[in-house]
Write an enzyme that holds these catalytic residues in place. Structure first.
Site, PDB file in Angstrom:
ATOM      1  N   LEU A 164      -0.834   5.809   3.416  1.00 43.87           N
ATOM      2  CA  LEU A 164      -0.598   7.135   2.861  1.00 43.87           C
ATOM      3  C   LEU A 164       0.183   7.078   1.560  1.00 43.87           C
ATOM      4  O   LEU A 164       0.038   7.939   0.700  1.00 43.87           O
ATOM      5  CB  LEU A 164       0.158   8.006   3.871  1.00 43.87           C
ATOM      6  CG  LEU A 164      -0.610   8.396   5.140  1.00 43.87           C
ATOM      7  CD1 LEU A 164       0.320   9.073   6.135  1.00 43.87           C
ATOM      8  CD2 LEU A 164      -1.779   9.297   4.800  1.00 43.87           C
ATOM      9  N   GLY A 165       1.031   6.095   1.410  1.00 35.55           N
ATOM     10  CA  GLY A 165       1.829   5.974   0.196  1.00 35.55           C
ATOM     11  C   GLY A 165       2.808   4.836   0.331  1.00 35.55           C
ATOM     12  O   GLY A 165       2.871   4.151   1.342  1.00 35.55           O
ATOM     13  N   ASP A 178      16.468  14.764  -1.368  1.00 39.07           N
ATOM     14  CA  ASP A 178      15.250  14.560  -2.145  1.00 39.07           C
ATOM     15  C   ASP A 178      14.299  15.758  -2.034  1.00 39.07           C
ATOM     16  O   ASP A 178      13.097  15.600  -1.857  1.00 39.07           O
ATOM     17  CB  ASP A 178      14.540  13.283  -1.664  1.00 39.07           C
ATOM     18  CG  ASP A 178      13.556  12.742  -2.695  1.00 39.07           C
ATOM     19  OD1 ASP A 178      13.601  13.194  -3.857  1.00 39.07           O
ATOM     20  OD2 ASP A 178      12.736  11.888  -2.332  1.00 39.07           O
ATOM     21  N   GLY A 220      10.120   2.357  -2.621  1.00 34.14           N
ATOM     22  CA  GLY A 220      11.020   1.220  -2.672  1.00 34.14           C
ATOM     23  C   GLY A 220      11.402   0.676  -1.313  1.00 34.14           C
ATOM     24  O   GLY A 220      11.809  -0.473  -1.202  1.00 34.14           O
ATOM     25  N   PHE A 221      11.281   1.476  -0.266  1.00 30.14           N
ATOM     26  CA  PHE A 221      11.689   1.011   1.056  1.00 30.14           C
ATOM     27  C   PHE A 221      10.531   0.449   1.856  1.00 30.14           C
ATOM     28  O   PHE A 221      10.717  -0.122   2.923  1.00 30.14           O
ATOM     29  CB  PHE A 221      12.346   2.160   1.835  1.00 30.14           C
ATOM     30  CG  PHE A 221      11.400   3.278   2.167  1.00 30.14           C
ATOM     31  CD1 PHE A 221      10.682   3.272   3.338  1.00 30.14           C
ATOM     32  CD2 PHE A 221      11.228   4.321   1.286  1.00 30.14           C
ATOM     33  CE1 PHE A 221       9.807   4.295   3.636  1.00 30.14           C
ATOM     34  CE2 PHE A 221      10.356   5.352   1.587  1.00 30.14           C
ATOM     35  CZ  PHE A 221       9.642   5.343   2.751  1.00 30.14           C
ATOM     36  N   GLY A 222       9.301   0.618   1.424  1.00 31.17           N
ATOM     37  CA  GLY A 222       8.155   0.112   2.161  1.00 31.17           C
ATOM     38  C   GLY A 222       6.979   1.058   2.057  1.00 31.17           C
ATOM     39  O   GLY A 222       6.965   1.979   1.249  1.00 31.17           O
ATOM     40  N   THR A 235       3.912   3.596   3.885  1.00 34.62           N
ATOM     41  CA  THR A 235       3.712   4.597   4.927  1.00 34.62           C
ATOM     42  C   THR A 235       2.243   4.642   5.289  1.00 34.62           C
ATOM     43  O   THR A 235       1.384   4.674   4.403  1.00 34.62           O
ATOM     44  CB  THR A 235       4.188   5.980   4.448  1.00 34.62           C
ATOM     45  OG1 THR A 235       5.551   5.888   4.042  1.00 34.62           O
ATOM     46  CG2 THR A 235       4.061   7.005   5.557  1.00 34.62           C
ATOM     47  N   LYS A 291       6.206   4.433   9.199  1.00 33.10           N
ATOM     48  CA  LYS A 291       6.932   4.117   7.976  1.00 33.10           C
ATOM     49  C   LYS A 291       7.506   2.711   8.118  1.00 33.10           C
ATOM     50  O   LYS A 291       8.393   2.456   8.937  1.00 33.10           O
ATOM     51  CB  LYS A 291       8.043   5.137   7.724  1.00 33.10           C
ATOM     52  CG  LYS A 291       7.518   6.494   7.293  1.00 33.10           C
ATOM     53  CD  LYS A 291       8.638   7.384   6.789  1.00 33.10           C
ATOM     54  CE  LYS A 291       8.077   8.673   6.221  1.00 33.10           C
ATOM     55  NZ  LYS A 291       9.138   9.537   5.646  1.00 33.10           N
TER      56      LYS A 291
END
Length: 712
Positions: free
Chosen positions: A49-50, A178, A53-55, A57, A73
């Protein structure tokens, strides 16, 4: 799709390096490196899906829940070294614990955290529900293609729906960090906005990266963690990593301006004077302008410090009475998007949109909102569009009853937690005459005294009004003199509906707009304890409902606002059954082979009788009553069809096919009170009164089918 660096800076998909920090960017992957893999022996990855910076999804299917869609995620922060990664994972697990505590219907529901062994190393995955819907970014892009933007009415409604979510998370000490149009999604299930993609996980990745970068250069001083989207997050969050409740309010106000203008934050901000210049793009009412200005104050101390302060001012907000209608949003099939657009929940069939206080794009069908959604009925006629079309289906999909546990189930599942929305009482409009303002004020007072939810009531009146005025083609009424007669008719319809709702108990009235399948499941258990079935309960409810709304016979109203009135009536009938006023057990006296019961019924009233009988027993039933009194006979389980159902016949005899409690329901379709006598005769009668037993189990109905309700 946009690319994000580890600092969550957004870049065009053609970028190789971040245009703000210079970090090298990874190219997007169409399906993802794990597509087709079964992770955690449970989750089959469908596609990516996207990523950020953290990984990455992923959209996945939960094999343990009939391939239900869910979101995975992956936590794979861009940090170097085993110790740094271990530290990041510890912080991530702690953050996951915080997410787990968030239980709100408009927040992603956290399922679990698990570790999966992969070829390179094991990785942590966070699992959330998936919901069908579009981000407000996508909705805005669609409108911009049509030369349209969101209007003041819509963004005010959005504020009223989002602020209670922020109040909830802030009360738990959680800051979103965010908020932007990318992280708000309009859920297809109930057209409520969902707050997604909390910044806590990204905060961990950025913080750890910053700490270990400082160690690697040897100065031991880490730079501040700059989390948040440029232009949306306030300066203190971007420069010092400080996030507070007013930081979320700042980002929400920027989001509102973007939706109103179609412009990005840099185009609305004078960077030299550090002042917002949005007024040259859109004209708003003075009070909403003042609210946004305070939310956007440069100095944190000048902003609202809590959500409740904003809600207090919004409650005094003079609602515009004739905001121009925005075009109905276009909802194409979901497309691959960034991690910021992931939503939560099961994808059900789309119900009616959440009503706007001012203008509403007509939705496909109605679904009850979350419990707790409550708006006050104002002093003006709010200019709303009624539904353009209703989804087919509902009670009338099936030609047969599906058993004594059969249920009437709308397409969309209910929300699980309450959403508190403040009452908003729009003031009178100067365009309306004093007489009309007084009329509307009296109407609002009456609605409040009856305890009827405002948001639901507007939907209900619109449904009935536009059904009576099909020539209007759902045209929105204006506040001008040309529609004065129609507005008067709208008010008359509203008063007539309040007359009808007065016959319902105050407790049941207060719940209208909130009834859902959970209520019906509870009713089913309650009547089963009394050896009664839901179809007998529904027959009692139908009698009163169709007496109040005879035009609804043969109509598919389960997914309409008026279906909530039926639920309220059913709730009252349940209480009458439990109190023994609408339910009586027939027991044969010693040595008797027949029993007679009698009673009186007001228009729309009914009474149910139950008798424990045996297989192959011969019975004869006769009813003496007004010709508009209808009779139903239900066997103990759904394996047998009704022997009679809402029938004008007054006699029935035959051999019974099974043991158990038989139900005899008498209802009045007359316009005046009637009396009745019901005589039940049987052979081989048990001379002693039977002890109560539970009815035989019945097969569960299909959740996709609906029983056909009787039509008195």
């Amino acid at each position: 799709m946009p690319l994000y660096c580890s600092q969550r800076h957004e870049n065009p998909d053609s970028s190789r390096f971040c245009h703000l920090c210079g970090e090298k960017l990874q190219a997007p992957v169409s399906v993802g490196v794990y597509a087709g893999l079964l992770l955690g022996d449970r989750y089959r990855v469908v596609r990516e899906l996207g990523h950020g910076g953290f990984g990455r999804t992923y959209l996945a299917e939960d094999q343990n829940r009939f391939n239900e869609p869910c979101v995975l995620k992956e936590f794979a922060p861009q940090v170097q070294g085993t110790y740094a990664l271990q530290k990041a994972e510890e912080l991530f697990e702690r953050e996951a614990g915080i997410l787990y505590k968030l239980q709100h219907p408009q927040i992603p529901r956290f399922r679990e955290l698990f570790r999966a062994a992969l070829p390179d190393r094991s990785r942590l995955f966070l699992v959330q529900d998936y919901v069908e819907g579009q981000t407000y970014r996508a909705l805005l892009d669609t409108r911009k293609l049509q030369g349209q933007r969101f209007n003041e009415a819509e963004v005010t409604q959005l504020l009223l729906q989002i602020l209670p979510i922020l109040d909830y998370i802030h009360s738990l000490g959680v800051i979103h960090r965010d908020i932007s149009p990318d992280n708000l999604i309009l859920r297809s299930a109930d057209w409520l906005p969902v707050l997604i993609d909390f910044g806590g996980v990204k905060q961990i990745a950025a913080t750890v990266a910053s700490q270990f970068l400082a160690q690697s250069v040897g100065n031991g001083v880490s730079s501040p963690t700059r989390l948040g989207k440029i232009g949306y997050a306030p300066d203190e969050q971007l420069q010092m990593g400080v996030a507070s409740p007013h930081s979320d309010l700042y980002a929400l106000a920027v989001t509102i301006l973007v939706l109103l203008t179609g412009k990005e934050p840099p185009d609305l901000l004078d960077s030299y004077n550090m002042s917002w210049i949005w007024r040259q793009e859109v004209s708003l009412s003075p009070k909403l302008s003042a609210i946004l200005d305070r939310m956007l104050a440069q100095r944190p101390s000048d902003r609202y410090q809590s959500v409740r302060e904003v809600l207090h001012d919004l409650n005094r907000y003079d609602v515009p009475v004739y905001a121009p209608p925005a075009p109905a949003p276009v909802y194409p099939p979901p497309v691959q998007t960034t991690a910021a657009t992931v939503a939560v929940g099961r994808p059900p069939a789309p119900p009616e949109a959440a009503v706007s206080n001012y203008t509403v794009a007509p939705p496909p069908a109605y679904a009850p909102p979350s419990r707790g959604n409550s708006f006050g009925f104002g002093k003006v006629l709010l200019l709303l569009l009624v539904m353009a079309g209703a989804a087919t289906g509902g009670w009338w999909l099936s030609s047969n009853w599906l058993g004594d546990l059969a249920d009437r189930t709308p397409s969309a599942p209910p929300n699980e937690q309450p959403v508190v929305v403040p009452n908003v009482e729009p003031p009178a409009a100067p365009e309306l005459s004093q007489e009309e303002q007084n009329r509307k004020e009296a109407l609002g007072d009456r609605r409040r005294n009856l305890g009827v939810d405002y948001q639901f009531f507007v939907r209900l009146v619109n449904q009935v009004f536009y059904a009576q005025h099909s020539e209007l083609q759902n045209r929105q009424l204006s506040a001008g003199a040309e529609d004065a007669d129609l507005r008067a008719q709208w008010d008359q319809t509203a008063n007539q509906l309040l007359d009808q709702l007065e016959t319902i108990s105050s407790e049941a009235r207060s719940e209208m707009g909130k009834y859902d399948r959970n209520d019906r499941d509870r009713w089913r258990g309650s009547v089963n304890k009394l050896n009664l079935s839901t179809r007998a309960l529904y027959t009692l409810a139908d009698a009163k409902f169709f007496q109040l709304f005879p035009d609804q016979q043969g109509q598919d109203f389960v997914n309409q606002p008026i279906g909530q009135v039926w639920h309220a009536i059913a709730a009252d009938e349940l209480k009458a059954v439990q109190a023994g006023t609408s339910l009586e057990k027939v027991q044969f006296a010693q040595g008797s082979f027949s029993q007679e019961v009698s009673g009186a019924l007001a228009p729309g009233e009914g009474k149910a009788f139950i008798a424990q009988l045996s297989q192959n027993q011969l019975i004869r039933l006769s009813l003496q009553a007004d010709q508009k009194t209808l009779l139903s006979i239900y066997p103990p389980t759904s394996s047998q069809p009704p022997l009679l159902e809402n029938s004008p016949e007054t006699t029935w005899s035959g051999k019974l096919a099974q043991d158990g409690y038989y139900e005899f329901v008498v209802v009045s379709a007359a316009t005046a009170p009637v009396t009745f006598q019901l005589n039940l005769a049987a052979d081989n009668v048990i001379s002693t009164p039977p002890s109560p037993v539970s009815p035989p189990p019945s097969p569960s109905p299909s959740p996709d089918s609906e029983p056909t309700p009787p039509a008195p």
